[in-house]
Design a protein around this motif. Structure first.
Motif, PDB file in Angstrom:
ATOM      1  N   GLY A 152      -2.402  23.524 -17.108  1.00  0.00           N
ATOM      2  CA  GLY A 152      -2.628  23.338 -18.537  1.00  0.00           C
ATOM      3  C   GLY A 152      -4.034  23.686 -18.959  1.00  0.00           C
ATOM      4  N   ASP A 208       3.018  30.760 -17.193  1.00  0.00           N
ATOM      5  CA  ASP A 208       2.297  30.580 -18.461  1.00  0.00           C
ATOM      6  C   ASP A 208       0.874  30.092 -18.228  1.00  0.00           C
ATOM      7  OD1 ASP A 208       4.543  31.371 -19.851  1.00  0.00           O
ATOM      8  OD2 ASP A 208       5.197  29.335 -20.317  1.00  0.00           O
ATOM      9  N   ASN A 209       0.694  29.153 -17.300  1.00  0.00           N
ATOM     10  CA  ASN A 209      -0.636  28.617 -17.001  1.00  0.00           C
ATOM     11  C   ASN A 209      -1.395  29.627 -16.151  1.00  0.00           C
ATOM     12  OD1 ASN A 209       0.083  26.287 -18.322  1.00  0.00           O
ATOM     13  ND2 ASN A 209       0.455  25.099 -16.469  1.00  0.00           N
ATOM     14  N   ASP A 252      -4.003  19.281 -19.034  1.00  0.00           N
ATOM     15  CA  ASP A 252      -2.657  18.711 -19.017  1.00  0.00           C
ATOM     16  C   ASP A 252      -2.743  17.206 -18.775  1.00  0.00           C
ATOM     17  OD1 ASP A 252      -0.055  17.889 -18.542  1.00  0.00           O
ATOM     18  OD2 ASP A 252       0.492  19.668 -17.402  1.00  0.00           O
ATOM     19  N   ARG A 281      -1.621  28.774 -21.582  1.00  0.00           N
ATOM     20  CA  ARG A 281      -0.806  27.701 -21.025  1.00  0.00           C
ATOM     21  C   ARG A 281       0.546  27.667 -21.735  1.00  0.00           C
ATOM     22  NH1 ARG A 281      -4.393  22.691 -23.360  1.00  0.00           N
ATOM     23  NH2 ARG A 281      -3.729  22.786 -25.540  1.00  0.00           N
ATOM     24  N   ASN A 323       6.299  27.689 -15.565  1.00  0.00           N
ATOM     25  CA  ASN A 323       5.293  27.973 -14.544  1.00  0.00           C
ATOM     26  C   ASN A 323       5.922  28.135 -13.166  1.00  0.00           C
ATOM     27  OD1 ASN A 323       2.593  27.849 -15.983  1.00  0.00           O
ATOM     28  ND2 ASN A 323       3.565  25.949 -16.687  1.00  0.00           N
ATOM     29  N   PRO A 329      -0.596  27.113 -11.020  1.00  0.00           N
ATOM     30  CA  PRO A 329      -0.254  26.631 -12.357  1.00  0.00           C
ATOM     31  C   PRO A 329       0.330  25.225 -12.372  1.00  0.00           C
ATOM     32  CG  PRO A 329       1.486  28.040 -11.551  1.00  0.00           C
ATOM     33  CD  PRO A 329       0.420  28.040 -10.484  1.00  0.00           C
ATOM     34  N   GLN A 338      -8.954  21.959 -17.140  1.00  0.00           N
ATOM     35  CA  GLN A 338      -7.528  21.673 -17.069  1.00  0.00           C
ATOM     36  C   GLN A 338      -7.232  20.455 -17.944  1.00  0.00           C
ATOM     37  OE1 GLN A 338      -6.086  22.704 -12.738  1.00  0.00           O
ATOM     38  NE2 GLN A 338      -7.962  21.517 -12.586  1.00  0.00           N
ATOM     39  N   SER A 397      -7.584  32.257 -21.484  1.00  0.00           N
ATOM     40  CA  SER A 397      -6.830  31.184 -20.819  1.00  0.00           C
ATOM     41  C   SER A 397      -5.533  30.950 -21.596  1.00  0.00           C
ATOM     42  CB  SER A 397      -7.653  29.900 -20.721  1.00  0.00           C
ATOM     43  OG  SER A 397      -8.089  29.468 -21.991  1.00  0.00           O
TER      44      SER A 397
END
Length: 432
Positions: free
Chosen positions: A259, A221-222, A287, A208, A212, A249, A285, A206
């Motif tokens: 995230g 990135d995510n 974020d 992040r 995105n 993302p 997730q 994974s």
């Protein structure tokens, strides 16, 4: 590290002395070499005052408190315990004794093992990219692959480094595009947050980061990335064979990776001929700036004529309150999920740690929170065994960052308390 070894050694010498003093009482108290004694040494002792009257998890003491902000814990197919912390990677036996000296790795946050006993650690990697600037050191996310750690002779066989091992960035120009120290989107702000191994020794990572944008050649990135053994390179080298772009993302949904902070597959120790070949996974997730109703998602993987397809497990939205009070897919059940584990036995339990609530949660694979009442109980619904709260008590945590499960015991990387805690469901004490 020597200090830690001496402390543990002294504890065990003390136990040996005590055992010697009562050696003559075997005929009264039973042999010292029975299964119960072995279990106490390996799994810890139970404090009767900590076993709740209701169904719940009880502490196995002593906790292991000789770490520096542990970030993850994993019990391998070799039945050894792997722990990451600020120092790097630690290897212990299941009694908490040092099995091998610390492998120093900067920023180690996650560890897993595949069925060939290769060990993978998500951490950071310092490098100079001469094509950009030979005077600049870049600190980039990486996954280190080791073999023979459990033999006492670890060999680093590969290092997966972002952005160079991202298949969506195949050229040097694509890889260097965000290598600008002054940019808030540069590659140093990208993280590998977790790594998990599947039945065939491929791994999911994974990832992040700040950039995105969708619909471009370069992946956001995510994302979740899959790596497998590269047949065109020397043994042990990995290649990025899949980027799971089905996960949004940016927009939270039942199939998103906003995230991503943790991931777990469904395969795991102990070794078994009928280990699941399901490529599905569970993702958290984390974020905290996003409004995310469902922060822990089960993503189904299904082979179709067009290849492997990833879809939401929407049936978890069906919450039958006659079976339980709470569910995995209750909206806003989590605030900042930090660690995931799946019990690869017939229980199929999902464990979630949450930094924001300093808690450990348990769910069944069908989404129900808690465990079924024991046989003969008058209870009808699943009973919640989730627990936590901020503190240093035996059922409290401070920023728990990782969780593992093996042989009916749950291990938690209790970062803020600098310890690995161990807990066992009190209804399991009668099983042996």
């Amino acid at each position: 590290m020597k200090t830690m070894k001496y402390v543990i050694l002294n504890k065990w010498l003390a136990l040996i002395v005590v055992a010697g003093l009562i050696g003559g009482c075997d005929s009264i108290f039973g042999t010292k070499g029975d299964d119960t004694t072995d279990e106490i040494f390996e799994e810890g002792r139970i404090d009767p005052t900590l076993v709740p009257d209701e169904i719940g998890y009880a502490a196995l003491l002593p906790f292991w408190d000789f770490f520096d902000a542990p970030t993850d814990v994993y019990i391998g197919y070799d039945e050894l315990v792997y722990v990451t912390d600020r120092s790097g990677l630690h290897l212990l036996d299941r009694a908490g004794r040092t099995y091998y000296e610390t492998i120093e790795l900067e920023g180690a946050v996650s560890v897993t093992q595949d069925r060939d006993l290769n060990v993978y650690v998500a951490a950071r990697y310092d490098t100079v990219i001469t094509a950009v600037d030979s005077n600049l050191v870049w600190n980039l996310p990486a996954v280190y692959k080791f073999r023979d750690i459990n033999k006492g002779s670890p060999v680093a066989v590969d290092t997966i480094i972002h952005p160079f091992d991202d298949s969506s960035r195949p050229t040097a120009s694509a890889q260097r595009g965000r290598l600008d120290k002054d940019s808030p989107n540069n590659h140093e702000f990208v993280e590998f947050t977790d790594v998990t191994a599947l039945y065939d020794n491929t791994i999911y990572i994974s990832r992040r980061g700040p950039q995105n944008i969708t619909g471009q050649a370069a992946a956001p990135d995510n994302i979740v990335m899959e790596f497998q053994q590269d047949p065109d390179r020397e043994e042990g080298k990995m290649r990025n064979n899949r980027l799971i772009r089905a996960l949004s993302p940016n927009t939270p949904s039942l199939i998103s990776a906003v995230g991503p902070g943790a991931i777990t597959g469904l395969a795991g120790p102990p070794q078994s001929e009928d280990i699941t070949q399901d490529r599905s996974f569970i993702i958290a997730q984390a974020d905290t700036d996003a409004n995310i109703p469902f922060r822990v998602l089960w993503i189904n993987a299904e082979m179709t004529p067009d290849g492997l397809q990833f879809d939401p497990r929407s049936e978890l939205l069906s919450r039958d309150t006659t079976q339980a009070e709470k569910f995995l897919y209750d909206q806003f059940r989590f605030t900042e999920p930090s660690g995931l584990a799946f019990s690869a036995d017939d229980r199929n339990h999902i464990f979630v740690t949450d930094i924001a609530t300093d808690s450990l949660y348990l769910f069944q694979a069908r989404g129900v929170e808690g465990v079924n009442p024991p046989p003969g109980s008058e209870l009808e619904r699943a009973q919640s065994v989730s627990f936590g709260g901020t503190g240093g008590g035996d059922r409290q945590f401070r920023d728990p960052s990782g969780v593992a499960y093996f042989d009916r015991i749950v291990y938690v990387a209790d970062t803020g308390n600098n310890r690995i805690t161990r807990h066992r469901l009190n209804t399991d004490f009668e099983r042996n």
